[in-house]
Design an enzyme around this catalytic site. Structure first.
Site, PDB file in Angstrom:
ATOM      1  CG  LEU A 135     100.441  28.941  74.791  1.00 47.57           C
ATOM      2  CD1 LEU A 135     100.091  30.392  74.516  1.00 47.57           C
ATOM      3  CD2 LEU A 135     100.647  28.190  73.454  1.00 47.57           C
ATOM      4  N   GLY A 139      93.311  26.079  82.674  1.00 51.26           N
ATOM      5  CA  GLY A 139      92.082  25.903  81.895  1.00 51.26           C
ATOM      6  C   GLY A 139      92.288  25.940  80.396  1.00 51.26           C
ATOM      7  CE1 TYR A 242      96.866  37.422  66.196  1.00 49.29           C
ATOM      8  CE2 TYR A 242      96.919  35.495  64.781  1.00 49.29           C
ATOM      9  CZ  TYR A 242      96.776  36.856  64.939  1.00 49.29           C
ATOM     10  OH  TYR A 242      96.557  37.641  63.842  1.00 49.29           O
ATOM     11  CG  ASN A 250     102.774  25.734  63.163  1.00 45.10           C
ATOM     12  OD1 ASN A 250     102.012  25.051  63.851  1.00 45.10           O
ATOM     13  ND2 ASN A 250     102.353  26.698  62.360  1.00 45.10           N
ATOM     14  N   GLY A 350     111.884  -9.565  82.923  1.00 38.68           N
ATOM     15  CA  GLY A 350     111.793  -9.010  84.279  1.00 38.68           C
ATOM     16  C   GLY A 350     112.765  -7.861  84.479  1.00 38.68           C
ATOM     17  CD  GLU A 373     106.939  22.024  71.703  1.00 42.34           C
ATOM     18  OE1 GLU A 373     106.885  22.312  70.505  1.00 42.34           O
ATOM     19  OE2 GLU A 373     107.977  22.090  72.383  1.00 42.34           O
ATOM     20  CB  THR A 375      97.087  16.070  72.591  1.00 35.67           C
ATOM     21  OG1 THR A 375      95.998  16.537  71.782  1.00 35.67           O
ATOM     22  CG2 THR A 375      97.084  16.782  73.934  1.00 35.67           C
ATOM     23  CG  ASN A 377      92.727  13.237  69.871  1.00 35.65           C
ATOM     24  OD1 ASN A 377      93.096  12.233  69.260  1.00 35.65           O
ATOM     25  ND2 ASN A 377      91.761  13.212  70.767  1.00 35.65           N
TER      26      ASN A 377
HETATM   27  C1  LIG Z   1     105.718  17.548  81.206  1.00 36.04           C
HETATM   28  C2  LIG Z   1     104.975  18.663  80.553  1.00 36.04           C
HETATM   29  C3  LIG Z   1     105.688  19.759  80.067  1.00 36.04           C
HETATM   30  C4  LIG Z   1     105.004  20.817  79.471  1.00 36.04           C
HETATM   31  N1  LIG Z   1     105.725  21.924  79.054  1.00 36.04           N
HETATM   32  C5  LIG Z   1     105.040  23.021  78.638  1.00 36.04           C
HETATM   33  C6  LIG Z   1     105.739  24.252  78.363  1.00 36.04           C
HETATM   34  O1  LIG Z   1     106.972  24.331  78.476  1.00 36.04           O
HETATM   35  N2  LIG Z   1     105.026  25.328  78.001  1.00 36.04           N
HETATM   36  C7  LIG Z   1     103.658  25.298  77.869  1.00 36.04           C
HETATM   37  O2  LIG Z   1     103.073  26.317  77.530  1.00 36.04           O
HETATM   38  N3  LIG Z   1     102.964  24.143  78.112  1.00 36.04           N
HETATM   39  C8  LIG Z   1     103.620  23.024  78.493  1.00 36.04           C
HETATM   40  N4  LIG Z   1     102.932  21.857  78.787  1.00 36.04           N
HETATM   41  C9  LIG Z   1     101.470  21.813  78.611  1.00 36.04           C
HETATM   42  C10 LIG Z   1     101.069  20.968  77.423  1.00 36.04           C
HETATM   43  O3  LIG Z   1     101.399  21.610  76.225  1.00 36.04           O
HETATM   44  C11 LIG Z   1      99.555  20.667  77.561  1.00 36.04           C
HETATM   45  O4  LIG Z   1      99.417  19.768  78.644  1.00 36.04           O
HETATM   46  C12 LIG Z   1      98.992  20.067  76.285  1.00 36.04           C
HETATM   47  O5  LIG Z   1      98.942  21.044  75.277  1.00 36.04           O
HETATM   48  C13 LIG Z   1      97.579  19.500  76.495  1.00 36.04           C
HETATM   49  O6  LIG Z   1      96.757  20.413  77.146  1.00 36.04           O
HETATM   50  P1  LIG Z   1      95.866  19.936  78.409  1.00 36.04           P
HETATM   51  O7  LIG Z   1      96.811  19.280  79.339  1.00 36.04           O
HETATM   52  O8  LIG Z   1      95.112  21.103  78.892  1.00 36.04           O
HETATM   53  O9  LIG Z   1      94.902  18.855  77.836  1.00 36.04           O
HETATM   54  P2  LIG Z   1      93.449  19.121  77.181  1.00 36.04           P
HETATM   55  O10 LIG Z   1      93.569  20.189  76.161  1.00 36.04           O
HETATM   56  O11 LIG Z   1      92.453  19.298  78.259  1.00 36.04           O
HETATM   57  O12 LIG Z   1      93.211  17.732  76.441  1.00 36.04           O
HETATM   58  C14 LIG Z   1      92.720  16.585  77.141  1.00 36.04           C
HETATM   59  C15 LIG Z   1      92.382  15.526  76.093  1.00 36.04           C
HETATM   60  O13 LIG Z   1      91.359  16.018  75.221  1.00 36.04           O
HETATM   61  C16 LIG Z   1      91.768  15.924  73.876  1.00 36.04           C
HETATM   62  N5  LIG Z   1      91.245  17.055  73.122  1.00 36.04           N
HETATM   63  C17 LIG Z   1      91.226  18.371  73.489  1.00 36.04           C
HETATM   64  N6  LIG Z   1      90.691  19.103  72.511  1.00 36.04           N
HETATM   65  C18 LIG Z   1      90.367  18.269  71.498  1.00 36.04           C
HETATM   66  C19 LIG Z   1      89.788  18.416  70.211  1.00 36.04           C
HETATM   67  N7  LIG Z   1      89.445  19.615  69.738  1.00 36.04           N
HETATM   68  N8  LIG Z   1      89.597  17.317  69.456  1.00 36.04           N
HETATM   69  C20 LIG Z   1      89.932  16.091  69.901  1.00 36.04           C
HETATM   70  N9  LIG Z   1      90.509  15.884  71.103  1.00 36.04           N
HETATM   71  C21 LIG Z   1      90.715  16.949  71.895  1.00 36.04           C
HETATM   72  C22 LIG Z   1      93.295  15.957  73.924  1.00 36.04           C
HETATM   73  O14 LIG Z   1      93.860  15.362  72.761  1.00 36.04           O
HETATM   74  C23 LIG Z   1      93.578  15.185  75.195  1.00 36.04           C
HETATM   75  O15 LIG Z   1      93.598  13.817  74.908  1.00 36.04           O
HETATM   76  C24 LIG Z   1     103.601  20.776  79.353  1.00 36.04           C
HETATM   77  C25 LIG Z   1     102.887  19.663  79.825  1.00 36.04           C
HETATM   78  C26 LIG Z   1     103.559  18.632  80.438  1.00 36.04           C
HETATM   79  C27 LIG Z   1     102.754  17.475  80.985  1.00 36.04           C
END
Ligand SMILES: Cc1cc2nc3c(=O)[nH]c(=O)nc-3n(C[C@H](O)[C@H](O)[C@H](O)COP(=O)(O)OP(=O)(O)OC[C@H]3O[C@@H](n4cnc5c(N)ncnc54)[C@H](O)[C@@H]3O)c2cc1C
Length: 389
Positions: A135, A139, A242, A250, A350, A373, A375, A377
């Site tokens: 997903l 960006g 979606y 969920n 240590g 899945e 964050t 927040n």
């Molecule tokens: C090891 C790993 C495995 C993953 N595996 C998958 C996978 O299998 N499939 C897949 O689709 N994705 C995967 N992901 C992606 C992951 O789901 C996203 O990294 C995550 O959803 C956060 O998105 P972002 O990194 O763009 O952070 P951003 O959305 O840019 O967030 C950055 C910060 O801003 C905060 N923030 C953003 N919007 C808001 C808001 N409205 N209110 C308050 N705070 C906010 C966030 O909480 C966070 O602290 C993986 C990521 C990692 C690191």
């Protein structure tokens, strides 16, 4: 006032049925005998040997909810949660491999797949095929439905172009659930889910990320350049991707709660064992009340996380609303995992800071629970929305 008989009360959440107990015990035994000896090497080399994945298939934990008729284990969502918890006590990387397979990929196909799609994929997912769920993009993470990947209608099929980032299991997977938009102007209503096989022309698995934790679990970029798929590869309805994403995620986040719960249990177990063995000031450090109280608080945290995660899973299996409980379970279990793993490092002193002991890795592994899945927040946002509505 007459009270209803006590026998009508639901059993305690942590009481397991006979089949749940048998499953938990067999996965625990497997994790200790087969996974434990490989943990250090898998973390160092950032990879999972195919032979271990084959053993996971043979054990039946890669197809927990696939019905018998398709060759799966015919279990419940709660069974998946138990499996992820048990594996994650030993290695959260193996936990997430199995979690994505069951709670996202198989879950989505079972729920949204047409009969032909199920017949094509479920027998393979039950026996040898690893799945991934794509997903996120560079960006669009939290704002997942701002995704840019295009699916252009072409005849009776679609042509996919774009990139996905951070896709778990991508290195091992042969099937990918991929979200793209058929109409960028339609916003989330253009999003459509596709089931795409590795090797499809125009689809390549790109760079593997070099990560802080869960290093053995692969996380890769996916690249699509004019990748043609048929109408039969659409999962659910065109423009309804979606719904596929929201509803599977969920549920999926209960699995991440289970991963973090298992991690915390693993770290606490190491801390209890070590503090009974390590002597300072002429006695085991576990004899100091300061240490005992830290362990007692950690055990209470773990029990609370277990209750939240199990409750969300059991609500889901009972067909009851579980959205808030799932968000609370994931939020809390991931915080507990970080706290307990950090305490374990402290109590190892240590030795906690070096790779020869297991807690340093669990501390690194814990961080991801608050990111993927949704964050922390975003979990708070879900919970707040529910309680304020
Ligand atoms: C090891 C790993 C495995 C993953 N595996 C998958 C996978 O299998 N499939 C897949 O689709 N994705 C995967 N992901 C992606 C992951 O789901 C996203 O990294 C995550 O959803 C956060 O998105 P972002 O990194 O763009 O952070 P951003 O959305 O840019 O967030 C950055 C910060 O801003 C905060 N923030 C953003 N919007 C808001 C808001 N409205 N209110 C308050 N705070 C906010 C966030 O909480 C966070 O602290 C993986 C990521 C990692 C690191």
């Amino acid at each position: 006032m007459s009270l209803p008989p006590a026998s009508g009360a639901p059993a305690a959440l942590t009481l397991l049925t006979e089949d749940e107990r048998l499953l938990r015990d067999s996965v625990r035994e497997f994790a200790t005998a087969r996974v434990q000896p490989l943990v250090r090497e898998m973390d160092d080399h950032a990879s999972i040997p195919r032979s271990l994945i084959d053993q996971l298939f043979a054990l039946g934990v890669m197809s927990v909810e696939i019905p018998d008729g398709f060759g799966g284990a015919g279990g419940t969502f709660f069974h998946s949660v138990l499996v992820v918890e048990e594996l994650s006590r030993v290695d959260p990387s193996i936990g997430v491999l199995v979690d994505v397979q069951n709670t996202l990929v198989i879950n989505a196909i079972l729920r949204w797949g047409a009969d032909e799609l199920k017949a094509r994929w479920l027998p393979r997912l039950a026996t040898s095929t690893v799945g991934a769920y794509a997903l996120s993009e560079a960006g669009s993470g939290s704002d997942a439905f701002a995704l840019q990947m295009r699916a252009r209608q072409d005849g009776d099929g679609f042509v996919l172009s774009g990139r996905k980032l951070w896709i778990t299991n991508a290195n091992e997977a042969d099937v990918f659930i991929v979200f793209a938009t058929v109409n960028p102007d339609a916003g989330y209503r253009g999003i459509t889910a596709f089931v795409i096989e590795r090797g499809a022309a125009g689809f390549t698995v790109g760079k593997k990320e070099d990560k802080l934790g869960i290093r053995a679990s692969s996380t890769c970029e996916l690249l699509f350049e004019d990748c043609r798929v048929g109408a039969q590869d659409v999962l659910g309805d065109v423009g309804k991707g979606y719904k596929v994403a929201i509803e599977t995620l969920n549920e999926g986040r209960i699995g991440i709660g289970a991963q973090m719960l298992g991690l915390a249990e693993g770290a606490l177990g190491h801390a209890v064992r070590y503090t009974k063995e390590r002597h300072q000031f002429g006695k085991p450090i576990a004899d100091f009340q300061g240490v005992q109280f830290q362990l007692a608080r950690a055990a209470t945290d773990v029990e609370a996380a277990r209750l939240l995660v199990y409750n969300a899973a059991r609500l889901r299996d009972a067909g009851q609303p579980f959205l808030t409980e799932a968000a609370m379970g994931k939020l809390f279990a991931s915080e507990v995992a970080e706290r307990v793993a950090s305490l374990a490092v402290n109590l190892f002193g240590g030795y906690g800071f070096v790779k020869d002991y297991p807690v340093e890795k669990l501390y690194r592994d814990a961080k991801i629970g608050q990111i993927y899945e949704g964050t922390s927040n975003l979990q708070l946002q879900t919970i707040a929305k529910q309680i304020l509505s």
